[in-house]
Design a protein around this motif. Structure first.
Motif, PDB file in Angstrom:
ATOM      1  N   SER A  24       0.860  -1.185   0.000  1.00 23.39           N
ATOM      2  CA  SER A  24       0.000   0.000   0.000  1.00 23.39           C
ATOM      3  C   SER A  24       0.893   1.232   0.000  1.00 23.39           C
ATOM      4  O   SER A  24       1.767   1.362   0.869  1.00 23.39           O
ATOM      5  N   SER A  26      -0.180   4.302   0.533  1.00 26.57           N
ATOM      6  CA  SER A  26      -0.606   5.189   1.623  1.00 26.57           C
ATOM      7  C   SER A  26      -0.037   4.726   2.960  1.00 26.57           C
ATOM      8  O   SER A  26       0.455   5.535   3.754  1.00 26.57           O
ATOM      9  N   LYS A  27      -0.090   3.407   3.225  1.00 26.36           N
ATOM     10  CA  LYS A  27       0.465   2.895   4.481  1.00 26.36           C
ATOM     11  C   LYS A  27       1.978   3.081   4.534  1.00 26.36           C
ATOM     12  O   LYS A  27       2.538   3.427   5.575  1.00 26.36           O
ATOM     13  N   ARG A  30       2.815   6.695   5.346  1.00 27.02           N
ATOM     14  CA  ARG A  30       2.663   6.991   6.780  1.00 27.02           C
ATOM     15  C   ARG A  30       3.825   6.422   7.571  1.00 27.02           C
ATOM     16  O   ARG A  30       4.343   7.063   8.489  1.00 27.02           O
ATOM     17  N   GLN A  36       2.351  10.793   0.152  1.00 26.09           N
ATOM     18  CA  GLN A  36       2.131   9.683  -0.767  1.00 26.09           C
ATOM     19  C   GLN A  36       2.487  10.034  -2.213  1.00 26.09           C
ATOM     20  O   GLN A  36       3.142   9.220  -2.894  1.00 26.09           O
TER      21      GLN A  36
END
Length: 328
Positions: A24, A26-27, A30, A36
């Motif tokens: 992912s 996005s993960k 983070r 992103q």
């Protein structure tokens, strides 16, 4: 190839490894603490340099191509080695510095053993700087495990895998009631005396384990929780404005506070005990931390953490800070 280009490619491989682990963008962003879109561009640049795609992208999921799978096998080891190097460099820098990074829960400021441990250590090691990082207990444990701090002072729960614990201070839960309350003249009451009474408390989601340890026995005995959504700082004001009894730990601490006219009562029987502990990683410690830990051990012994004294001041006053301790 310039040295800067080699370093840039190394960084991109490490970022690729994180995206592949998370599956992912996005993960991974983070986790890496980056934007992103920027991370996506970094991976695209790596793919352009390699000459083939590393990921199969869709609107719902990300997966590795065959080439991506092959690259990830070696890039993963590279990322782990790079992280170990970063940790080693941070440790070496701290070993040669005169700074101790102490994480503290913001609601432990009233704990007398905390102040004494810091002041005693600084008096014996005046050249050492103590950097204090304030955060909630769970976040401090995370920082400790990531080696961002040297030691942390947290509330319950106090046992964590891979961490050494020193109970610095403990205090039984007691009760504060308004001056006109029928219980005010008793001095000591059983837990059952609170049956049917509303007790203002913070939301259990803030610290479920600690909430269960310190509050739940009273509600099992028949008291009714009044959940204060505004947080722990609002609890004393709810108690004062509605003339409600309130649970407290560490009493007495000061002769001033929001509930200065409330009457303190001890609770009979088996009473929950709030504990405050220093925690550090289970590994060979450097000199600064060892000296601080030894100082804290002596301070804890002075306060007799198993049964701290609770002498009663003449005016039954209480520090507002005491109301915060149950959610630390």
């Amino acid at each position: 190839m310039w040295r800067g280009e080699r370093m840039s490619n190394l960084d991109r491989l490490i970022r690729f490894s994180v995206v592949a682990e998370e599956m992912s963008f996005s993960k991974a962003a983070r986790r890496l603490n980056v934007d992103q879109p920027w991370l996506s561009r970094q991976i695209q640049q790596l793919e352009a340099q390699m000459g083939f795609p590393l990921f199969v992208r869709s609107t719902r999921r990300v997966s590795l191509t065959d080439e991506g799978e092959a690259l990830f096998a070696s890039a993963h080891d590279l990322a782990e080695a790079a992280e170990q190097c970063r940790q080693s460099s941070r440790d070496l820098m701290r070993m040669h510095s005169q700074t101790l990074v102490l994480g503290v829960n913001p609601y432990t400021f009233w704990v007398p053993a905390r102040k004494l441990a810091i002041e005693t250590y600084q008096s014996r090691h005046p050249r050492v700087t103590i950097d204090i990082v304030s955060n909630y207990s769970a976040r401090l444990i995370s920082k400790l495990q990531k080696r961002l701090i040297d030691v942390a002072l947290v509330g319950q729960p106090c046992e964590f895998p891979g961490l050494e614990t020193l109970i610095l201070y403990s205090s039984p839960v007691s009760l504060l009631v308004p001056p006109g309350d029928p219980l005010a003249g008793l001095g000591k009451v059983p837990m059952s005396a609170l049956a049917g009474r509303e007790i203002p408390v913070t939301n259990p989601r803030l610290n479920p384990e600690r909430w269960d340890m310190l509050y739940k026995p009273f509600f099992d005995a028949g008291a009714r929780p009044m959940i204060v959504s505004e947080g722990e700082t609002a609890v004393p004001f709810y108690a004062r404005d509605r003339s409600l009894a309130v649970l407290t730990v560490g009493w007495p601490h000061s002769e001033q506070g929001a509930l200065a006219d409330f009457v303190h009562l001890d609770i009979e029987g088996e009473v929950p005990v709030a504990k405050y502990a220093l925690v550090r990683r289970e590994e060979p410690a450097r000199g600064l931390l060892d000296h601080f830990w030894q100082t804290a051990e002596r301070v804890a012994a002075e306060f007799d953490v198993q049964s701290p004294p609770l002498s009663k001041p003449a005016d039954n006053s209480v520090d507002f800070a005491m109301q915060h301790a149950l959610v630390a």
